[in-house]
Design a protein around this motif. Structure first.
Motif, PDB file in Angstrom:
ATOM      1  N   GLU A   1       0.813  -1.209   0.000  1.00  0.00           N
ATOM      2  CA  GLU A   1       0.000   0.000   0.000  1.00  0.00           C
ATOM      3  C   GLU A   1       0.855   1.271   0.000  1.00  0.00           C
ATOM      4  O   GLU A   1       0.319   2.378  -0.134  1.00  0.00           O
TER       5      GLU A   1
ATOM      6  N   PRO B   1       0.659   5.870   2.727  1.00  0.00           N
ATOM      7  CA  PRO B   1      -0.055   4.899   1.902  1.00  0.00           C
ATOM      8  C   PRO B   1      -0.715   5.573   0.701  1.00  0.00           C
ATOM      9  O   PRO B   1      -0.931   6.791   0.675  1.00  0.00           O
ATOM     10  N   ARG B   2      -1.045   4.777  -0.257  1.00  0.00           N
ATOM     11  CA  ARG B   2      -1.639   5.287  -1.490  1.00  0.00           C
ATOM     12  C   ARG B   2      -2.932   6.062  -1.203  1.00  0.00           C
ATOM     13  O   ARG B   2      -3.222   7.064  -1.860  1.00  0.00           O
ATOM     14  N   SER B   3      -3.706   5.630  -0.215  1.00  0.00           N
ATOM     15  CA  SER B   3      -4.978   6.295   0.074  1.00  0.00           C
ATOM     16  C   SER B   3      -4.769   7.731   0.545  1.00  0.00           C
ATOM     17  O   SER B   3      -5.571   8.625   0.234  1.00  0.00           O
TER      18      SER B   3
END
Length: 409
Positions: free
Chosen positions: A9, A34-36
């Motif tokens: 992630e 993280p990507r989020s």
């Protein structure tokens, strides 16, 4: 918790450094994102970017909703009584300086006492030095035990009826020590003092309930808990924030301005002069979502297990000295390798693709207490694994060989 799956992630972790897969062990300095979180910040700039509170157009309304929604999320994250008790800042340092300047300098008098410990980060030491100098208050220190912990008996002996402020790190960024904040708060309050908590090394790793612990002020940074740099928060009890004076003046924080007098907005906005860190707040909210989806208790268990494994692996290497308690600590191991300078250790580890921190870690008084000029530090997070620790241990053996180090018999 599947740390290998979590690692995927984090885009930055999928790279090689000096021909080796990256092992990132500098999380106490800053965590990876993280990507989020990256996508949340990107989406804000692509879709909602506008200034907050002032505009009545659609983008301004959406930006304001996102910014104030992030404040509400932080309040729930800490279990604050209200989002009005959350002030957005650039990070822990700014938050602690705000308390030292906006609260301490307004309330302390000559003869009052400020109590801290020798393990404090400079951000929780220098502001109190300056507040003491400005007000005539006395700065006092709770002594450390040989293993880098403090005892409640020493807290009781140091905190007196003259003590007005006790300021202490929840967890040490060098020793890993977790301090008994709830018990210290009881002692402080019994003596008529408030407690200020440096939460930079606690919020990323454990659930913190400011009401259950009866904390008066709590500061933390977003970038150490998967959020962006440049964003953090100060929690303060409403009655204390009402007494505080702002230390930055200008737009956003005012209510009424005349040629010679001005009045301020209500809390928390009176402390947020100028255009705030809107995208940072959006990213921090996304980071909180990410951490809560995994579970802070699960992260805490994972890191404690990993830290114990690291203590075992590194203790088995001749010449390695480890600092701090062996149990009940956050996810970091601070060490030295014989008389090899920590910067040299970190440089050699980097050739193996392993990122650690080396230096005094913004804790020069603590380094003198340890009788060293600097240390190396490996700090862990939710995406680290036992394989990462094995890489570190194997690379330290190579470092010994590189410098031809032999322990003194």
């Amino acid at each position: 918790m599947d740390s290998l799956a979590l690692k995927s992630e984090f885009p930055i972790l999928n790279q090689e450094i000096n021909g080796h897969p990256l092992v990132y062990l500098d999380n106490a300095a800053t965590s990876q994102k993280p990507r989020s979180v990256i996508e949340a910040v990107k989406r804000y700039y692509e879709w909602d970017n506008a200034n907050v509170h002032r505009g009545v157009h659609t983008l301004g309304s959406r930006a304001t909703d996102a910014y104030e929604g992030a404040r509400e999320k932080v309040a729930r994250f800490l279990n604050a009584s209200s989002s009005r008790e959350i002030i957005f800042t650039r990070g822990t340092t700014t938050a602690l300086n705000l308390v030292a300047s906006g609260y301490a300098r307004q309330t302390l008098q000559e003869g009052d006492e400020i109590v801290i410990t020798p393990m404090e980060h400079h951000a929780n030491l220098i502001p109190w030095q300056q507040a003491a100098k400005a007000t005539g208050a006395t700065l006092k220190y709770i002594p450390l035990q040989p293993n880098g912990t403090i005892t409640l008996e020493d807290v009781e002996a140091t905190v007196t009826e003259r003590t007005k402020i006790v300021s202490i790190a929840f967890a040490s960024n060098v020793l890993g020590t977790i301090n008994p904040i709830g018990r210290i708060a009881e002692i402080a309050h019994r003596n008529g003092a408030i407690i200020v908590v440096d939460g930079a090394q606690s919020s990323p790793h454990m659930k913190v309930d400011v009401r259950a612990l009866d904390i008066d002020f709590y500061a933390f940074s977003g970038h150490k808990m998967c959020g962006p740099t440049g964003i953090g928060a100060l929690y303060g009890k409403s009655r204390l924030l009402e007494r505080m004076e702002p230390i930055e003046f200008g737009g956003e924080m005012i209510d009424f301005v005349d040629l010679y007098e001005s009045t301020w907005k209500e809390i928390p906005w009176k402390f947020e002069g100028g255009t705030p860190i809107i995208a940072g707040a959006v990213g921090l909210a996304a980071a909180i979502d990410f951490l809560e989806q995994i579970g802070l208790d699960e992260i805490d268990r994972h890191e404690k297990k990993l830290t114990q494994y690291a203590l075992e692996r590194l203790s088995a290497i001749d010449g390695v000295t480890i600092y701090g308690p062996r149990e009940d600590r956050v996810g970091l191991v601070t060490f030295n390798l014989g008389d090899v300078h920590p910067h040299d250790v970190a440089t050699v580890l980097d050739t193996e693709g392993i990122a650690v921190r080396a230096g005094h870690h913004c804790c020069q008084p603590l380094m003198r207490w340890l009788n060293v000029s600097a240390t190396a530090r490996a700090s862990f997070y939710l995406y680290n694994t036992e394989q990462d620790v094995d890489r570190l241990a194997d690379a330290l053996v190579k470092t010994k060989e590189f410098f031809g180090y032999e322990p003194v018999r």
